[in-house]
Design a protein around this motif. Sequence first.
Motif, PDB file in Angstrom:
ATOM      1  N   VAL A 175       2.027   6.012   9.379  1.00  0.00           N
ATOM      2  CA  VAL A 175       3.169   5.509  10.133  1.00  0.00           C
ATOM      3  C   VAL A 175       3.741   6.673  10.933  1.00  0.00           C
ATOM      4  O   VAL A 175       3.664   7.825  10.509  1.00  0.00           O
ATOM      5  CB  VAL A 175       4.268   4.899   9.227  1.00  0.00           C
ATOM      6  N   MET A 176       4.303   6.347  12.079  1.00  0.00           N
ATOM      7  CA  MET A 176       4.877   7.375  12.935  1.00  0.00           C
ATOM      8  C   MET A 176       6.227   6.910  13.461  1.00  0.00           C
ATOM      9  O   MET A 176       6.303   5.870  14.151  1.00  0.00           O
ATOM     10  CB  MET A 176       3.948   7.694  14.097  1.00  0.00           C
ATOM     11  N   TYR A 184      15.305  10.539   9.365  1.00  0.00           N
ATOM     12  CA  TYR A 184      14.996   9.183   8.941  1.00  0.00           C
ATOM     13  C   TYR A 184      13.482   9.044   8.790  1.00  0.00           C
ATOM     14  O   TYR A 184      12.720   9.316   9.727  1.00  0.00           O
ATOM     15  CB  TYR A 184      15.528   8.171   9.959  1.00  0.00           C
ATOM     16  N   TYR A 185      13.078   8.622   7.599  1.00  0.00           N
ATOM     17  CA  TYR A 185      11.672   8.412   7.296  1.00  0.00           C
ATOM     18  C   TYR A 185      11.381   6.912   7.184  1.00  0.00           C
ATOM     19  O   TYR A 185      12.186   6.156   6.620  1.00  0.00           O
ATOM     20  CB  TYR A 185      11.304   9.052   5.958  1.00  0.00           C
ATOM     21  N   CYS A 186      10.207   6.547   7.650  1.00  0.00           N
ATOM     22  CA  CYS A 186       9.660   5.208   7.449  1.00  0.00           C
ATOM     23  C   CYS A 186       8.614   5.300   6.341  1.00  0.00           C
ATOM     24  O   CYS A 186       7.849   6.296   6.284  1.00  0.00           O
ATOM     25  CB  CYS A 186       9.036   4.724   8.753  1.00  0.00           C
ATOM     26  N   ALA A 187       8.576   4.310   5.452  1.00  0.00           N
ATOM     27  CA  ALA A 187       7.632   4.361   4.343  1.00  0.00           C
ATOM     28  C   ALA A 187       7.110   2.975   4.006  1.00  0.00           C
ATOM     29  O   ALA A 187       7.831   1.974   4.134  1.00  0.00           O
ATOM     30  CB  ALA A 187       8.303   4.983   3.116  1.00  0.00           C
ATOM     31  N   ARG A 188       5.868   2.928   3.559  1.00  0.00           N
ATOM     32  CA  ARG A 188       5.211   1.682   3.189  1.00  0.00           C
ATOM     33  C   ARG A 188       5.123   1.558   1.672  1.00  0.00           C
ATOM     34  O   ARG A 188       4.831   2.525   0.976  1.00  0.00           O
ATOM     35  CB  ARG A 188       3.790   1.661   3.751  1.00  0.00           C
ATOM     36  N   THR A 189       5.377   0.348   1.190  1.00  0.00           N
ATOM     37  CA  THR A 189       5.056   0.000  -0.193  1.00  0.00           C
ATOM     38  C   THR A 189       4.089  -1.170  -0.138  1.00  0.00           C
ATOM     39  O   THR A 189       4.444  -2.243   0.364  1.00  0.00           O
ATOM     40  CB  THR A 189       6.309  -0.406  -0.984  1.00  0.00           C
ATOM     41  N   PRO A 190       2.877  -1.011  -0.635  1.00  0.00           N
ATOM     42  CA  PRO A 190       1.918  -2.126  -0.597  1.00  0.00           C
ATOM     43  C   PRO A 190       2.401  -3.300  -1.431  1.00  0.00           C
ATOM     44  O   PRO A 190       3.051  -3.141  -2.464  1.00  0.00           O
ATOM     45  CB  PRO A 190       0.653  -1.513  -1.198  1.00  0.00           C
ATOM     46  N   GLU A 191       2.079  -4.481  -0.976  1.00  0.00           N
ATOM     47  CA  GLU A 191       2.427  -5.702  -1.684  1.00  0.00           C
ATOM     48  C   GLU A 191       1.451  -5.916  -2.831  1.00  0.00           C
ATOM     49  O   GLU A 191       0.251  -5.705  -2.693  1.00  0.00           O
ATOM     50  CB  GLU A 191       2.368  -6.869  -0.700  1.00  0.00           C
ATOM     51  N   PHE A 192       1.992  -6.349  -3.966  1.00  0.00           N
ATOM     52  CA  PHE A 192       1.172  -6.717  -5.112  1.00  0.00           C
ATOM     53  C   PHE A 192       1.483  -8.162  -5.446  1.00  0.00           C
ATOM     54  O   PHE A 192       2.638  -8.522  -5.632  1.00  0.00           O
ATOM     55  CB  PHE A 192       1.483  -5.820  -6.306  1.00  0.00           C
ATOM     56  N   CYS A 193       0.432  -8.999  -5.499  1.00  0.00           N
ATOM     57  CA  CYS A 193       0.616 -10.415  -5.771  1.00  0.00           C
ATOM     58  C   CYS A 193      -0.135 -10.803  -7.040  1.00  0.00           C
ATOM     59  O   CYS A 193      -1.315 -10.461  -7.210  1.00  0.00           O
ATOM     60  CB  CYS A 193       0.121 -11.256  -4.594  1.00  0.00           C
ATOM     61  N   SER A 194       0.553 -11.534  -7.910  1.00  0.00           N
ATOM     62  CA  SER A 194      -0.054 -11.982  -9.151  1.00  0.00           C
ATOM     63  C   SER A 194       0.654 -13.248  -9.615  1.00  0.00           C
ATOM     64  O   SER A 194       1.888 -13.327  -9.564  1.00  0.00           O
ATOM     65  CB  SER A 194       0.061 -10.891 -10.224  1.00  0.00           C
ATOM     66  N   GLY A 195      -0.115 -14.231 -10.050  1.00  0.00           N
ATOM     67  CA  GLY A 195       0.472 -15.450 -10.572  1.00  0.00           C
ATOM     68  C   GLY A 195       1.368 -16.182  -9.596  1.00  0.00           C
ATOM     69  O   GLY A 195       2.347 -16.809 -10.001  1.00  0.00           O
ATOM     70  N   GLY A 196       1.047 -16.070  -8.317  1.00  0.00           N
ATOM     71  CA  GLY A 196       1.829 -16.771  -7.310  1.00  0.00           C
ATOM     72  C   GLY A 196       3.055 -16.042  -6.822  1.00  0.00           C
ATOM     73  O   GLY A 196       3.765 -16.533  -5.934  1.00  0.00           O
ATOM     74  N   TYR A 228       3.592  -0.575  -6.285  1.00  0.00           N
ATOM     75  CA  TYR A 228       2.904   0.700  -6.096  1.00  0.00           C
ATOM     76  C   TYR A 228       3.785   1.875  -5.672  1.00  0.00           C
ATOM     77  O   TYR A 228       3.306   2.978  -5.583  1.00  0.00           O
ATOM     78  CB  TYR A 228       1.806   0.529  -5.059  1.00  0.00           C
ATOM     79  N   GLY A 229       5.057   1.660  -5.380  1.00  0.00           N
ATOM     80  CA  GLY A 229       5.850   2.757  -4.854  1.00  0.00           C
ATOM     81  C   GLY A 229       5.547   2.987  -3.388  1.00  0.00           C
ATOM     82  O   GLY A 229       4.653   2.373  -2.804  1.00  0.00           O
ATOM     83  N   MET A 230       6.285   3.900  -2.772  1.00  0.00           N
ATOM     84  CA  MET A 230       6.144   4.183  -1.333  1.00  0.00           C
ATOM     85  C   MET A 230       5.009   5.182  -1.146  1.00  0.00           C
ATOM     86  O   MET A 230       5.200   6.390  -1.352  1.00  0.00           O
ATOM     87  CB  MET A 230       7.463   4.719  -0.788  1.00  0.00           C
ATOM     88  N   ASP A 231       3.848   4.691  -0.717  1.00  0.00           N
ATOM     89  CA  ASP A 231       2.656   5.535  -0.721  1.00  0.00           C
ATOM     90  C   ASP A 231       2.312   6.166   0.631  1.00  0.00           C
ATOM     91  O   ASP A 231       1.494   7.081   0.682  1.00  0.00           O
ATOM     92  CB  ASP A 231       1.446   4.754  -1.242  1.00  0.00           C
ATOM     93  N   VAL A 232       2.909   5.688   1.694  1.00  0.00           N
ATOM     94  CA  VAL A 232       2.658   6.254   3.023  1.00  0.00           C
ATOM     95  C   VAL A 232       4.003   6.542   3.670  1.00  0.00           C
ATOM     96  O   VAL A 232       4.847   5.644   3.752  1.00  0.00           O
ATOM     97  CB  VAL A 232       1.840   5.294   3.905  1.00  0.00           C
ATOM     98  N   TRP A 233       4.183   7.774   4.109  1.00  0.00           N
ATOM     99  CA  TRP A 233       5.427   8.209   4.739  1.00  0.00           C
ATOM    100  C   TRP A 233       5.120   8.817   6.107  1.00  0.00           C
ATOM    101  O   TRP A 233       4.073   9.451   6.284  1.00  0.00           O
ATOM    102  CB  TRP A 233       6.124   9.279   3.886  1.00  0.00           C
ATOM    103  N   GLY A 234       6.058   8.683   7.010  1.00  0.00           N
ATOM    104  CA  GLY A 234       5.929   9.349   8.289  1.00  0.00           C
ATOM    105  C   GLY A 234       6.473  10.767   8.212  1.00  0.00           C
ATOM    106  O   GLY A 234       6.911  11.219   7.158  1.00  0.00           O
ATOM    107  N   GLN A 235       6.474  11.435   9.348  1.00  0.00           N
ATOM    108  CA  GLN A 235       6.959  12.819   9.405  1.00  0.00           C
ATOM    109  C   GLN A 235       8.479  12.877   9.584  1.00  0.00           C
ATOM    110  O   GLN A 235       9.088  13.933   9.442  1.00  0.00           O
ATOM    111  CB  GLN A 235       6.270  13.576  10.538  1.00  0.00           C
ATOM    112  N   GLY A 236       9.063  11.728   9.897  1.00  0.00           N
ATOM    113  CA  GLY A 236      10.518  11.665  10.044  1.00  0.00           C
ATOM    114  C   GLY A 236      10.962  11.851  11.484  1.00  0.00           C
ATOM    115  O   GLY A 236      10.282  12.495  12.288  1.00  0.00           O
ATOM    116  N   THR A 237      12.114  11.284  11.807  1.00  0.00           N
ATOM    117  CA  THR A 237      12.737  11.474  13.113  1.00  0.00           C
ATOM    118  C   THR A 237      14.199  11.833  12.884  1.00  0.00           C
ATOM    119  O   THR A 237      14.865  11.239  12.045  1.00  0.00           O
ATOM    120  CB  THR A 237      12.583  10.221  14.009  1.00  0.00           C
ATOM    121  N   SER A 238      14.666  12.814  13.603  1.00  0.00           N
ATOM    122  CA  SER A 238      15.998  13.374  13.358  1.00  0.00           C
ATOM    123  C   SER A 238      17.063  12.667  14.188  1.00  0.00           C
ATOM    124  O   SER A 238      16.899  12.489  15.404  1.00  0.00           O
ATOM    125  CB  SER A 238      15.996  14.867  13.676  1.00  0.00           C
TER     126      SER A 238
END
Lengths: 107, 126
Positions: free
Chosen positions: B4-5, B93-105, B111-121
């Motif tokens: 992410v950027m 300000y950082y942008c971060a992704r948390t992957p979706e986990f689906c189970s039982g509908g 998974y926690g925030m696994d991808v982070w950008g470098q930030g923008t000031s």
Amino acid sequence: DIQMTQSPSSLSASVGARVTITCRASQGISNLLAWYQQKPGKGPKLLIYAASTLQSGIPSRFSGSGSGTDFTLTISSLQPEDVATYYCQNYYTAPLTFGGGTKVEIK
Amino acid sequence: EVQVMESGGGLVQPGGSLRLSCAASGFTVTNNYMSWVRQAPGKGLEWVSVFYSGGNTYYADSVKGRFTLSRDNSKNTLYLQMNSLRAEDTAVYYCARTPEFCSGGSCYMYYGMDVWGQGTSVTVSS
């Protein structure tokens, strides 16, 4: 809102020492807790998710434990490259609160 | 490569507005939880807002009513519209992704925030 309390706020330990950081949630969050490492001038890096699962590529000297309200991050043998600030985070429910951070230094 | 950027930061006067962008590549923002996290100078991490994969949005009390999330699926980009800015909004300000986990509908964060950008000031000052 769930509050996350980390302790200590800072620590200094020798290379090779075992280091433990604790995080307490103000109410139960199951195991939906993550630990992050942030080095100076860099963005955070995910170390552990679901309280105890090591993120891919993270050295095995890092481990996490706990469930409910009390959690622990352990570095089994502190290395110079582990100098950083460590944060826990609740992702059980929004707001996705972070702990205040623990700054780890080498003695 | 999954990344992410962030962009859009800058200097703004108190009461002004800015729109931050978070461009994703290697994954689709609509299938993930996308968050903004900020860090004031010399301070710790503060969660700001999250866009759930299902479309719900949530905000920290400190920004509620002033900040608004949106996303452009065609551009695979997340936006944070920041209005009525205050000095205390000054931060990276950082942008971060948390992957979706689906189970039982049900789908949720696992998974926690696994991808982070470098930030923008963002600096709010007169």
